[in-house]
Write a protein that holds these residues in place. Structure first.
Motif, PDB file in Angstrom:
ATOM      1  N   THR A  86     -34.738  32.861  12.090  1.00  0.00           N
ATOM      2  CA  THR A  86     -35.753  31.908  12.539  1.00  0.00           C
ATOM      3  C   THR A  86     -37.148  32.492  12.366  1.00  0.00           C
ATOM      4  O   THR A  86     -37.314  33.693  12.180  1.00  0.00           O
ATOM      5  N   ILE A  87     -38.131  31.620  12.457  1.00  0.00           N
ATOM      6  CA  ILE A  87     -39.521  32.077  12.522  1.00  0.00           C
ATOM      7  C   ILE A  87     -39.804  32.382  13.986  1.00  0.00           C
ATOM      8  O   ILE A  87     -39.453  31.607  14.870  1.00  0.00           O
ATOM      9  N   ARG A  98     -42.138  34.487  23.328  1.00  0.00           N
ATOM     10  CA  ARG A  98     -41.626  34.370  21.963  1.00  0.00           C
ATOM     11  C   ARG A  98     -41.025  32.979  21.789  1.00  0.00           C
ATOM     12  O   ARG A  98     -40.181  32.555  22.567  1.00  0.00           O
ATOM     13  N   VAL A  99     -41.489  32.263  20.771  1.00  0.00           N
ATOM     14  CA  VAL A  99     -41.007  30.921  20.464  1.00  0.00           C
ATOM     15  C   VAL A  99     -40.324  30.981  19.103  1.00  0.00           C
ATOM     16  O   VAL A  99     -40.867  31.545  18.153  1.00  0.00           O
ATOM     17  N   TYR A 100     -39.133  30.398  19.024  1.00  0.00           N
ATOM     18  CA  TYR A 100     -38.317  30.473  17.815  1.00  0.00           C
ATOM     19  C   TYR A 100     -38.203  29.081  17.187  1.00  0.00           C
ATOM     20  O   TYR A 100     -37.911  28.114  17.873  1.00  0.00           O
ATOM     21  N   ALA A 101     -38.441  29.018  15.877  1.00  0.00           N
ATOM     22  CA  ALA A 101     -38.403  27.740  15.169  1.00  0.00           C
ATOM     23  C   ALA A 101     -37.558  27.864  13.910  1.00  0.00           C
ATOM     24  O   ALA A 101     -37.511  28.922  13.269  1.00  0.00           O
ATOM     25  N   ASP A 102     -36.912  26.786  13.562  1.00  0.00           N
ATOM     26  CA  ASP A 102     -36.116  26.706  12.341  1.00  0.00           C
ATOM     27  C   ASP A 102     -37.076  26.600  11.159  1.00  0.00           C
ATOM     28  O   ASP A 102     -37.889  25.676  11.099  1.00  0.00           O
ATOM     29  N   PRO A 103     -37.011  27.524  10.208  1.00  0.00           N
ATOM     30  CA  PRO A 103     -37.961  27.477   9.093  1.00  0.00           C
ATOM     31  C   PRO A 103     -37.712  26.338   8.109  1.00  0.00           C
ATOM     32  O   PRO A 103     -38.586  26.036   7.290  1.00  0.00           O
TER      33      PRO A 103
END
Length: 186
Positions: A86-87, A98-103
């Motif tokens: 993830t990003i 920390r925030v996690y996003a699908d690239p």
């Protein structure tokens, strides 16, 4: 008391006093080396994604993250190192959120405070002994103590050029205590 005996006593007590500290920081450091892999294993829904065909627009993902967390500024963006990662957006002044996003889709998968994760706690102990600046100072002094132990060990070990090879041998015939002492010296 001779100078050699005073150095031996200082070497012994410095070694005993700092041994626990260095063991603890060494073990936590060893765990930190593999902490990212262990974290991926423990949190697959937050840190891994199914690879897509094309990545989403990074500025759009960043705007979505900033909109969802309006009180936190983006401190750093950690791009994925593989297709399945993830990003990771580090938010706030110190990057603790920390925030996690699908690239690929741009979806926000979740967030967490790094200082509240097991990795953050391990890092906090390893770098500052859970004590902030005081812990950093203790570890810094411990580093100087390690140098003192090394220097006093060299002084104790050196018995002249003629005895150099004797200082590099391990005598296993005289019991485990002698073998352990020789291993320590070697």
């Amino acid at each position: 008391m001779t100078i050699r005996k005073a150095i031996l006593t200082a070497h012994l007590y410095l070694g005993l006093a700092s041994g626990l500290l260095f063991s603890a920081t060494g073990l936590t450091g060893s765990l930190l080396v593999f902490s990212e892999e262990l974290d991926h294993w423990a949190n697959p829904t937050l840190l891994t994604v199914v690879p897509g065909t094309a990545p989403a627009d990074l500025s759009a993902i960043e705007a979505s993250v900033s909109e969802r967390f309006p009180n936190e500024a983006v401190y750093r963006i950690r791009m994925p190192r593989s297709d399945e990662e993830t990003i990771e957006f580090w938010m706030g002044r110190a990057g603790d959120l920390r925030v996690y996003a699908d690239p690929y889709t741009g979806n926000i998968l979740g967030s967490r405070r790094f200082s509240e994760t097991w990795r953050g706690l391990l890092f906090g102990f390893h770098t500052e002994l859970f004590s902030g600046e005081r812990g950093k100072t203790v570890l810094g002094i411990g580093g100087f103590v390690l140098i003192a132990i090394g220097l006093t060990g060299i002084v104790l070990w050196w018995r002249g050029r003629r005895n150099l090879l004797r200082g590099l041998r391990v005598n296993v015939r005289n019991g485990w205590r002698r073998a352990n002492f020789d291993l320590h010296n070697t």
